[in-house]
Motif scaffolding. Sequence first.
Motif, short mmCIF file in Angstrom:
data_model
loop_
_atom_site.label_atom_id
_atom_site.label_comp_id
_atom_site.label_asym_id
_atom_site.label_seq_id
_atom_site.Cartn_x
_atom_site.Cartn_y
_atom_site.Cartn_z
N GLN A 181 -17.43 39.59 -14.39
CA GLN A 181 -18.85 39.24 -14.42
C GLN A 181 -19.08 37.75 -14.68
O GLN A 181 -20.17 37.25 -14.46
CB GLN A 181 -19.56 40.05 -15.50
CG GLN A 181 -19.56 41.55 -15.27
CD GLN A 181 -20.07 42.32 -16.47
OE1 GLN A 181 -20.61 41.75 -17.41
NE2 GLN A 181 -19.92 43.64 -16.45
N GLN A 198 -9.13 47.82 -18.29
CA GLN A 198 -10.24 47.91 -17.34
C GLN A 198 -11.52 47.31 -17.91
O GLN A 198 -12.28 46.65 -17.20
CB GLN A 198 -10.45 49.37 -16.94
CG GLN A 198 -9.29 49.97 -16.16
CD GLN A 198 -8.96 49.17 -14.91
OE1 GLN A 198 -9.86 48.70 -14.20
NE2 GLN A 198 -7.68 48.99 -14.64
N GLU A 258 -13.43 44.02 -16.30
CA GLU A 258 -14.83 44.06 -15.88
C GLU A 258 -15.65 42.96 -16.55
O GLU A 258 -16.51 42.33 -15.92
CB GLU A 258 -15.41 45.44 -16.19
CG GLU A 258 -14.84 46.55 -15.31
CD GLU A 258 -15.17 47.94 -15.82
OE1 GLU A 258 -15.88 48.03 -16.86
OE2 GLU A 258 -14.72 48.93 -15.21
#
Length: 206
Positions: free
Chosen positions: A75, A67, A71
């Motif tokens: 971005q 995770q 993430e």
Amino acid sequence: MTLQDQIKAQTLQLIAIPSDPIWRLQVAQYHAMVQAGILTEDDPVELLEGWLVPKMPKNPPHRVCTQTTRELLAQMVPSGWYVDDQEPITTEDSEPEPDIVIVRGQRRDYLERHPKAQEVALVVEVADATLQRDRTSKKRIYARAGIPIYWLINLVDRHVEVYTKPMSHLTVADYAEQQIYLPHDQLVVVLHEQVLGMVPVSDMLP
């Protein structure tokens, strides 16, 4: 025998090829089994080189690493790409479910099918109990499919193995180049030869 050795031995038993003749599945047959309800989301398997292979349970460090890395990549990816995790991609002989993948387009582009290899720019596997599989059959599958970059986040040795330049023409497909990034290193994120930025390896490791 240590706990890690026991897990490795059990994993090898699970993926061992039986001595008796058996029927290897084509991707279309695998899809038909899913559509007919023979295989469901509750069946922890994925199709690797024609074999139905069990997926290993994920421990907390694996989950956190997956995770966190997802993430970080989300971005950075530009418009026209998206980041997914633990969802299928389709190759000629397999339908692996990488821990993380960067895919061309938008999610709604794939309402009728899974992304194909040529629509994938990067695959990432987070490896602990699955380290041997991720270094062998998974790497072969991704190289044979021509996926340009394969990251293997090695939780056992606490580094990231980056494989590039797939060689699908070989009898045993492989990547021509491998580079290891240690926790103090910066990992370059490349999307179709365009550098998106740098990610500290320490930020990905749990």
